[in-house]
Design a protein around this motif. Sequence first.
Motif, PDB file in Angstrom:
ATOM      1  N   VAL A 110       0.836  -1.212   0.000  1.00 22.24           N
ATOM      2  CA  VAL A 110       0.000   0.000   0.000  1.00 22.24           C
ATOM      3  C   VAL A 110       0.869   1.259   0.000  1.00 22.24           C
ATOM      4  N   ALA A 111       2.081   1.156   0.571  1.00 19.22           N
ATOM      5  CA  ALA A 111       2.997   2.310   0.608  1.00 19.22           C
ATOM      6  C   ALA A 111       3.295   2.846  -0.790  1.00 19.22           C
ATOM      7  N   THR A 112       3.415   1.960  -1.759  1.00 19.15           N
ATOM      8  CA  THR A 112       3.764   2.402  -3.125  1.00 19.15           C
ATOM      9  C   THR A 112       2.570   2.437  -4.064  1.00 19.15           C
ATOM     10  N   SER A 126      -2.091  -5.306  -7.975  1.00 20.14           N
ATOM     11  CA  SER A 126      -1.322  -4.066  -7.820  1.00 20.14           C
ATOM     12  C   SER A 126      -0.630  -3.677  -9.125  1.00 20.14           C
ATOM     13  N   ALA A 127      -0.332  -2.363  -9.242  1.00 15.83           N
ATOM     14  CA  ALA A 127       0.308  -1.857 -10.462  1.00 15.83           C
ATOM     15  C   ALA A 127       1.818  -1.721 -10.312  1.00 15.83           C
ATOM     16  N   ARG A 128       2.295  -1.522  -9.053  1.00 17.49           N
ATOM     17  CA  ARG A 128       3.715  -1.229  -8.851  1.00 17.49           C
ATOM     18  C   ARG A 128       4.346  -2.161  -7.819  1.00 17.49           C
ATOM     19  N   PRO A 129       5.669  -2.368  -7.916  1.00 17.24           N
ATOM     20  CA  PRO A 129       6.362  -3.118  -6.862  1.00 17.24           C
ATOM     21  C   PRO A 129       6.203  -2.415  -5.518  1.00 17.24           C
ATOM     22  N   GLN A 130       6.167  -3.208  -4.449  1.00 16.92           N
ATOM     23  CA  GLN A 130       6.066  -2.637  -3.116  1.00 16.92           C
ATOM     24  C   GLN A 130       7.376  -1.986  -2.711  1.00 16.92           C
ATOM     25  N   LEU A 131       7.362  -1.286  -1.580  1.00 13.77           N
ATOM     26  CA  LEU A 131       8.595  -0.781  -1.000  1.00 13.77           C
ATOM     27  C   LEU A 131       9.499  -1.987  -0.715  1.00 13.77           C
ATOM     28  N   PRO A 132      10.826  -1.861  -0.886  1.00 17.54           N
ATOM     29  CA  PRO A 132      11.705  -3.021  -0.666  1.00 17.54           C
ATOM     30  C   PRO A 132      11.472  -3.672   0.690  1.00 17.54           C
ATOM     31  N   ALA A 162      -6.977 -13.446   0.747  1.00 17.66           N
ATOM     32  CA  ALA A 162      -5.777 -13.981   0.101  1.00 17.66           C
ATOM     33  C   ALA A 162      -5.333 -12.998  -0.969  1.00 17.66           C
ATOM     34  N   ILE A 163      -4.175 -12.390  -0.755  1.00 14.43           N
ATOM     35  CA  ILE A 163      -3.573 -11.488  -1.734  1.00 14.43           C
ATOM     36  C   ILE A 163      -2.399 -12.247  -2.336  1.00 14.43           C
ATOM     37  N   VAL A 164      -2.534 -12.619  -3.597  1.00 17.71           N
ATOM     38  CA  VAL A 164      -1.481 -13.366  -4.296  1.00 17.71           C
ATOM     39  C   VAL A 164      -0.948 -12.431  -5.367  1.00 17.71           C
ATOM     40  N   ASP A 165       0.262 -11.905  -5.154  1.00 23.42           N
ATOM     41  CA  ASP A 165       0.739 -10.817  -5.995  1.00 23.42           C
ATOM     42  C   ASP A 165       2.260 -10.880  -6.099  1.00 23.42           C
ATOM     43  N   LYS A 166       2.758 -10.904  -7.331  1.00 21.61           N
ATOM     44  CA  LYS A 166       4.220 -10.979  -7.508  1.00 21.61           C
ATOM     45  C   LYS A 166       4.929  -9.805  -6.843  1.00 21.61           C
ATOM     46  N   HIS A 167       4.209  -8.683  -6.682  1.00 17.87           N
ATOM     47  CA  HIS A 167       4.812  -7.492  -6.091  1.00 17.87           C
ATOM     48  C   HIS A 167       4.986  -7.570  -4.586  1.00 17.87           C
ATOM     49  N   VAL A 168       4.409  -8.569  -3.898  1.00 20.41           N
ATOM     50  CA  VAL A 168       4.648  -8.675  -2.454  1.00 20.41           C
ATOM     51  C   VAL A 168       5.798  -9.630  -2.132  1.00 20.41           C
ATOM     52  N   THR A 169       6.478 -10.129  -3.136  1.00 15.23           N
ATOM     53  CA  THR A 169       7.647 -10.985  -2.899  1.00 15.23           C
ATOM     54  C   THR A 169       8.779 -10.152  -2.298  1.00 15.23           C
ATOM     55  N   PRO A 170       9.307 -10.553  -1.124  1.00 22.73           N
ATOM     56  CA  PRO A 170      10.445  -9.806  -0.559  1.00 22.73           C
ATOM     57  C   PRO A 170      11.650  -9.818  -1.505  1.00 22.73           C
ATOM     58  N   ILE A 171      12.533  -8.813  -1.371  1.00 19.32           N
ATOM     59  CA  ILE A 171      13.742  -8.809  -2.213  1.00 19.32           C
ATOM     60  C   ILE A 171      14.841  -9.664  -1.587  1.00 19.32           C
TER      61      ILE A 171
END
Length: 383
Positions: A110-112, A126-132, A162-171
Amino acid sequence: MSVSTFFIPSVNMIGSGCLNDAVKAMQSYGYQHALVVTDSVLNKIGLVDQVRTLLSEAGIQSTVYQGTHPNPTTTNVTEGLAILHKNSCDCVISLGGGSPHDCAKGIALVATNGGDIRDYEGVDRSARPQLPLIAINTTAGTASEMTRFCIITDIDRHIKMAIVDKHVTPILSVNDSQLMTGMPKSLTAATGMDALTHAVEAYVSTAANPITDACALKAITMISHSLLTAVEQGDNVEAREAMAYAQFLAGMAFNNASLGYVHAMAHQLGGFYDLPHGVCNAVLLPHVTAFNASVCAGRLKDIAQAMGVDVKGMSDRQGADACIASIRALSKAVGIPSGLGALNVQKKDFAILATNALKDACGLTNPVQATHDEIMEIFDVAM
């Protein structure tokens, strides 16, 4: 075979003492101020201070949000986000098990992307990667430190989203087994059975592929071999490290093959009654497996073999029965309750629980699709 996509964090550190390496990596990434998302227990026992000291020595400021609930909520995400914005944090560190990891994912997403965490329920909304996000794991079970799954309880609807999103994968994921030796028996058992459930559901999933199959079977073998020792001897470093690797392998399996009705149903129990996720999974696993056996007996026989059963001469159906018996035996040995009745689940709630379970994204890859009545029946036999 259909097209497969394999998701995993770009860097993963596993092994005793790797926390120090993780902080050095964060320093090299150039982060200035981290929001540490954790829970009050880990703060109380001094683990949060230990991590903050390492960060400080590396020149990284940190602010703590320690309000994460065992089943993280929409309110937790909102609270953590407010602290993040107030302190202009440029990265998020989750410290703990699945609860802080999932909460941190919600905050970072949600931050990004803006809006509310409820906006992202479902797959890739989501449209953008999350904060790192750097996920430092202290349990061996959920594998949330390395997945694209984020489970948040909506306090208004009393359901787990259930939020299944490639953008929530930690770096970066960190599995330092030194941080796991203090886990109590009950948590070790529940998280270990959660990992077993991940591997079993991924192996029989309709989206399974040769990579996820290899990860799932190896995880099942390691869990069968090491979980009881980790429960009984919490300071056994070898068992703890084996479970850290096993739960990570199970995570690799389900992060890409997804799950099934055990998770779809357990999410409802957790959201409705605020029950521990791993325990719900462990109680439901043999019952859902029995329901699935008619379409995937051969695969269940493979699982029985991975659990150490001599399946030579067995038919697929006999192998499936041996698999279910082995799951029950391990669950009992590590002290999991025998039925949902022990968790104060009420039969009068089955209809709504079944309705919500059938809406859960995890059920889409179950090997056989169930009716509402069949889901209610599984809940009933699991009592």
